[in-house]
Motif scaffolding. Structure first.
Motif, mmCIF file in Angstrom:
data_model
loop_
_atom_site.group_PDB
_atom_site.id
_atom_site.type_symbol
_atom_site.label_atom_id
_atom_site.label_comp_id
_atom_site.label_asym_id
_atom_site.label_seq_id
_atom_site.Cartn_x
_atom_site.Cartn_y
_atom_site.Cartn_z
ATOM 1 N N PRO A 138 0.823 -1.219 0.000
ATOM 2 C CA PRO A 138 0.000 0.000 0.000
ATOM 3 C C PRO A 138 0.857 1.269 0.000
ATOM 4 N N GLU A 139 1.976 1.261 0.727
ATOM 5 C CA GLU A 139 2.853 2.439 0.747
ATOM 6 C C GLU A 139 3.541 2.631 -0.602
ATOM 7 N N LEU A 140 3.879 1.521 -1.278
ATOM 8 C CA LEU A 140 4.463 1.618 -2.617
ATOM 9 C C LEU A 140 3.484 2.263 -3.585
ATOM 10 N N ILE A 141 2.236 1.815 -3.546
ATOM 11 C CA ILE A 141 1.219 2.360 -4.446
ATOM 12 C C ILE A 141 0.985 3.843 -4.149
ATOM 13 N N ALA A 142 0.883 4.183 -2.872
ATOM 14 C CA ALA A 142 0.647 5.580 -2.489
ATOM 15 C C ALA A 142 1.811 6.475 -2.918
ATOM 16 N N TYR A 143 3.041 5.979 -2.732
ATOM 17 C CA TYR A 143 4.224 6.767 -3.097
ATOM 18 C C TYR A 143 4.276 6.977 -4.614
ATOM 19 N N ALA A 144 3.968 5.923 -5.370
ATOM 20 C CA ALA A 144 3.996 6.030 -6.827
ATOM 21 C C ALA A 144 2.944 7.008 -7.341
ATOM 22 N N LYS A 145 1.791 7.011 -6.706
ATOM 23 C CA LYS A 145 0.733 7.930 -7.133
ATOM 24 C C LYS A 145 1.072 9.376 -6.775
ATOM 25 N N ALA A 146 1.774 9.544 -5.656
ATOM 26 C CA ALA A 146 2.169 10.892 -5.233
ATOM 27 C C ALA A 146 3.370 11.405 -6.015
ATOM 28 N N GLN A 167 4.161 -4.712 -15.173
ATOM 29 C CA GLN A 167 3.137 -4.069 -16.011
ATOM 30 C C GLN A 167 1.734 -4.483 -15.564
ATOM 31 N N LEU A 168 1.590 -5.739 -15.193
ATOM 32 C CA LEU A 168 0.288 -6.189 -14.691
ATOM 33 C C LEU A 168 -0.026 -5.517 -13.351
ATOM 34 N N PHE A 169 0.989 -5.373 -12.505
ATOM 35 C CA PHE A 169 0.822 -4.686 -11.222
ATOM 36 C C PHE A 169 0.397 -3.234 -11.459
ATOM 37 N N ASP A 170 1.037 -2.575 -12.426
ATOM 38 C CA ASP A 170 0.654 -1.203 -12.775
ATOM 39 C C ASP A 170 -0.816 -1.142 -13.197
ATOM 40 N N ALA A 171 -1.207 -2.105 -14.034
ATOM 41 C CA ALA A 171 -2.580 -2.114 -14.539
ATOM 42 C C ALA A 171 -3.592 -2.350 -13.421
ATOM 43 N N ARG A 172 -3.238 -3.193 -12.472
ATOM 44 C CA ARG A 172 -4.153 -3.507 -11.367
ATOM 45 C C ARG A 172 -4.246 -2.374 -10.341
ATOM 46 N N THR A 173 -3.218 -1.526 -10.267
ATOM 47 C CA THR A 173 -3.168 -0.510 -9.212
ATOM 48 C C THR A 173 -3.284 0.932 -9.719
ATOM 49 N N GLY A 174 -3.194 1.112 -11.034
ATOM 50 C CA GLY A 174 -3.320 2.460 -11.590
ATOM 51 C C GLY A 174 -2.077 3.314 -11.424
ATOM 52 N N ILE A 175 -0.895 2.683 -11.278
ATOM 53 C CA ILE A 175 0.347 3.460 -11.179
ATOM 54 C C ILE A 175 1.166 3.246 -12.443
ATOM 55 N N ASP A 176 2.317 3.908 -12.527
ATOM 56 C CA ASP A 176 3.149 3.802 -13.725
ATOM 57 C C ASP A 176 4.619 3.824 -13.315
ATOM 58 N N VAL A 241 -4.170 -5.972 -3.393
ATOM 59 C CA VAL A 241 -4.283 -5.896 -4.856
ATOM 60 C C VAL A 241 -5.027 -7.144 -5.338
ATOM 61 N N LYS A 242 -6.230 -6.959 -5.831
ATOM 62 C CA LYS A 242 -7.056 -8.091 -6.238
ATOM 63 C C LYS A 242 -6.600 -8.679 -7.578
ATOM 64 N N ASP A 243 -6.841 -9.980 -7.741
ATOM 65 C CA ASP A 243 -6.575 -10.686 -9.004
ATOM 66 C C ASP A 243 -5.126 -10.526 -9.463
ATOM 67 N N TYR A 244 -4.203 -10.683 -8.528
ATOM 68 C CA TYR A 244 -2.790 -10.594 -8.897
ATOM 69 C C TYR A 244 -2.035 -11.810 -8.353
ATOM 70 N N VAL A 245 -1.687 -12.727 -9.244
ATOM 71 C CA VAL A 245 -0.842 -13.875 -8.904
ATOM 72 C C VAL A 245 0.102 -14.128 -10.077
ATOM 73 N N VAL A 315 -5.522 -6.522 -20.478
ATOM 74 C CA VAL A 315 -5.602 -5.695 -19.272
ATOM 75 C C VAL A 315 -4.432 -4.709 -19.220
ATOM 76 N N ILE A 316 -3.231 -5.225 -19.520
ATOM 77 C CA ILE A 316 -2.021 -4.393 -19.470
ATOM 78 C C ILE A 316 -2.103 -3.267 -20.509
ATOM 79 N N LYS A 317 -2.508 -3.607 -21.725
ATOM 80 C CA LYS A 317 -2.563 -2.612 -22.788
ATOM 81 C C LYS A 317 -3.670 -1.578 -22.565
ATOM 82 N N ALA A 318 -4.677 -1.939 -21.784
ATOM 83 C CA ALA A 318 -5.810 -1.034 -21.539
ATOM 84 C C ALA A 318 -5.562 -0.082 -20.371
ATOM 85 N N LYS A 319 -4.450 -0.247 -19.662
ATOM 86 C CA LYS A 319 -4.233 0.574 -18.456
ATOM 87 C C LYS A 319 -3.987 2.054 -18.795
#
Length: 319
Positions: A138-146, A167-176, A241-245, A315-319
């Motif tokens: 969660p802190e990684l996602i928050a830091y990336a968004k900030a 790339q899949l992690f980016d797509a699932r979390t909305g970060i880059d 992070v849902k649906d991530y394995v 999913v990755i290409k649609a992010k």
């Protein structure tokens, strides 16, 4: 009748010599091509496998590293090698099941390769440089968004599993996260230690010694369940992070058309390898689990993964 008899004798001699040639395999050095740089999970798996096969096959087995493009270069080399039983690949999921559906490759895993057995499996581990103020997913996602566009990650190369898992992690979390490719997981991990990149989704093999030395901070594992080798690390799904394995494997694969007798002999050796106490101990040291699958099971697994990643690419290409 004499001509017919002579022809039958000739055919019998040819069949006999062919059978003798297969029985004599291997009669010279066997190569295991590792499509990554020395020192990483696949390289170590290759060396563990080579040591066991030398004993079981009674012939020299050497590891040859051919890194590049996330494992594509070495895998392509094996796909174009002579199917004579003297060149095999210690291949990985990234170059076999992911890259061919994510980009154009010169080989088709279902048409140009003969899978023999998965030999080990391992989770990826999310690691960050300890100087970063990040101690959880969660802190990684928050830091990336900030801090959009600021965080960099190292991988084994464009097109590899390390690249696409992020790339899949980016797509699932909305970060880059910003990609920095290397020639293997070990160099990518070293770059996190040095601060050249901020983080990596690296194999447990590369992560464990650095986490123990406190040169990187582990955040989570990418597998469906926690790893027994780092049970304090949650899974990414546990971290919210849902649906991530994403899980990694290494397997022995031959060029298409390798004689069935050779594939059967190699399969039998790898089955014994999975139960060997020394092999189990060696894999445990690098955070991996020994595995055995039949050639048919391995082929079916690749087919399922290709379909799975084809869907995930959308999913990755649609992010």
């Amino acid at each position: 009748m004499k001509k017919f008899a002579a022809a039958m004798v000739s055919l019998a001699v040819l069949a006999s010599s062919g059978a003798m040639a297969e029985e004599a395999w291997p009669s010279k050095t066997v190569k295991l091509i590792v499509p990554y740089a020395p020192g990483g999970y696949t390289d170590l798996t290759g060396r563990i496998t080579a040591r066991f096969l030398e004993k079981d096959l009674g012939q020299t087995v050497v590891v040859e590293n051919k890194p590049g493009a996330g494992g594509i270069v070495g895998t392509d080399f094996v796909s174009k090698s002579a199917p004579e039983g003297y060149t095999f690949c210690i291949c990985s999921v990234g170059a076999v099941s992911v890259a061919p559906v994510a980009q154009k490759t010169s080989y088709d895993p279902m048409k140009d390769l003969d899978p023999i057995s998965i030999v080990s499996s391992i989770p990826q581990t999310v690691i960050v440089n300890p100087k970063l103020p990040i101690k959880s997913i969660p802190e990684l996602i928050a830091y990336a968004k900030a801090n959009p566009g600021k965080l960099t990650y190292g991988s084994s190369g464009a097109g590899g599993l390390m690249n696409y898992s992020v790339q899949l992690f980016d797509a699932r979390t909305g970060i880059d996260l910003v990609h920095v490719p290397f020639k293997g997981g070990a160099p990518a991990t070293a770059a996190v230690v040095s601060g050249e990149v901020d983080l990596s989704f690296t194999n447990m093999t590369d992560a464990l010694p650095q986490m123990e030395a406190n040169t990187v901070r582990g955040l989570a594992v990418t597998s469906a369940k926690r790893s027994p080798f780092a049970s304090d690390l949650p899974t990414i799904e546990e971290s919210g992070v849902k649906d991530y394995v994403v899980e990694s494997w290494n397997g022995v694969i031959a060029p298409k058309g390798t004689p069935q007798a050779i594939i059967d002999r190699m399969s039998a050796a790898l089955k014994k390898m999975a139960e060997d106490p020394e092999v189990k101990a060696a894999f445990a040291k690098i955070g991996a689990t020994p595995v055995y699958t039949t050639p048919a099971e391995f082929s079916a697994s690749i087919s399922r993964e290709v379909k799975q990643w084809a869907g995930l690419m959308d999913v990755i290409k649609a992010k």
